[in-house]
Every structure is written in C-alpha cells, then in structure tokens.
Scaffold this motif. Sequence first.
Motif, PDB file in Angstrom:
ATOM      1  N   THR A 186      32.145  24.066  25.039  1.00 27.00           N
ATOM      2  CA  THR A 186      30.840  24.451  24.612  1.00 27.00           C
ATOM      3  C   THR A 186      30.411  25.745  23.894  1.00 27.00           C
ATOM      4  N   ALA A 187      29.719  25.695  22.992  1.00 28.86           N
ATOM      5  CA  ALA A 187      29.563  26.842  22.206  1.00 28.86           C
ATOM      6  C   ALA A 187      28.412  27.870  22.793  1.00 28.86           C
ATOM      7  N   THR A 188      27.566  27.532  23.551  1.00 29.55           N
ATOM      8  CA  THR A 188      26.497  28.550  24.002  1.00 29.55           C
ATOM      9  C   THR A 188      26.380  28.304  25.690  1.00 29.55           C
ATOM     10  N   ALA A 189      25.838  29.444  26.170  1.00 29.21           N
ATOM     11  CA  ALA A 189      25.905  29.584  27.548  1.00 29.21           C
ATOM     12  C   ALA A 189      24.968  28.676  28.147  1.00 29.21           C
ATOM     13  N   THR A 190      23.733  28.019  27.446  1.00 28.58           N
ATOM     14  CA  THR A 190      22.877  27.042  27.755  1.00 28.58           C
ATOM     15  C   THR A 190      23.661  25.576  27.712  1.00 28.58           C
ATOM     16  N   GLU A 191      24.244  25.301  26.675  1.00 28.59           N
ATOM     17  CA  GLU A 191      25.343  24.124  26.593  1.00 28.59           C
ATOM     18  C   GLU A 191      26.197  24.080  27.867  1.00 28.59           C
ATOM     19  N   THR A 192      26.643  25.185  28.084  1.00 28.74           N
ATOM     20  CA  THR A 192      27.513  25.466  29.100  1.00 28.74           C
ATOM     21  C   THR A 192      27.106  24.932  30.584  1.00 28.74           C
TER      22      THR A 192
END
Length: 79
Positions: A39-45
């Motif tokens: 994943t690219a972002t903390a939110t996506e993670t």
Amino acid sequence: MPRGVIRSTIGRHRAGRKIPHTFRLAPDKLAAAQRILGTATATETIETALDMIVFSRRLVAGTVAMRGTKLTPPDRDRA
C-alpha cells in the motif's frame, strides 16, 4: 512486485462514508505493514488491514457453518 508483497484487492472499492480519525501508530509497524500489503499510504494500509480482518472473520464463520458437510472433489463426477 517485490518478493513477499501481498497485493490485496479486498475492499478496493469501499463504499460508505469516511470519517476522520487520528491515530498514534508505531512508524516501524506501519512501514512494515505497508511493505507487506503493498500500500502507498497510511490510510490505505489501515483500511486494507481492517478489510483483511473482516474477511478473515467471515471466512472462519463460513468454515464453521460448513462443519460436518461432506465435500466431494469436483473432478469426481468426471470419472
């Protein structure tokens, strides 16, 4: 894709309202989760990890519901 990276498609098309939250997370854990999930972002993670937990619970519930059901291999009918 780097070795050991899991590409998840669970929840890629999330529906529903988004609400803002603030979390204090260990940077090393978040970075490790991002590498593992790809994943690219903390939110996506975080969203992907939560989706995987929900999916896991549903998978276990489905397995428990199937307990005692006799299964036959799909190729058995062809013999």
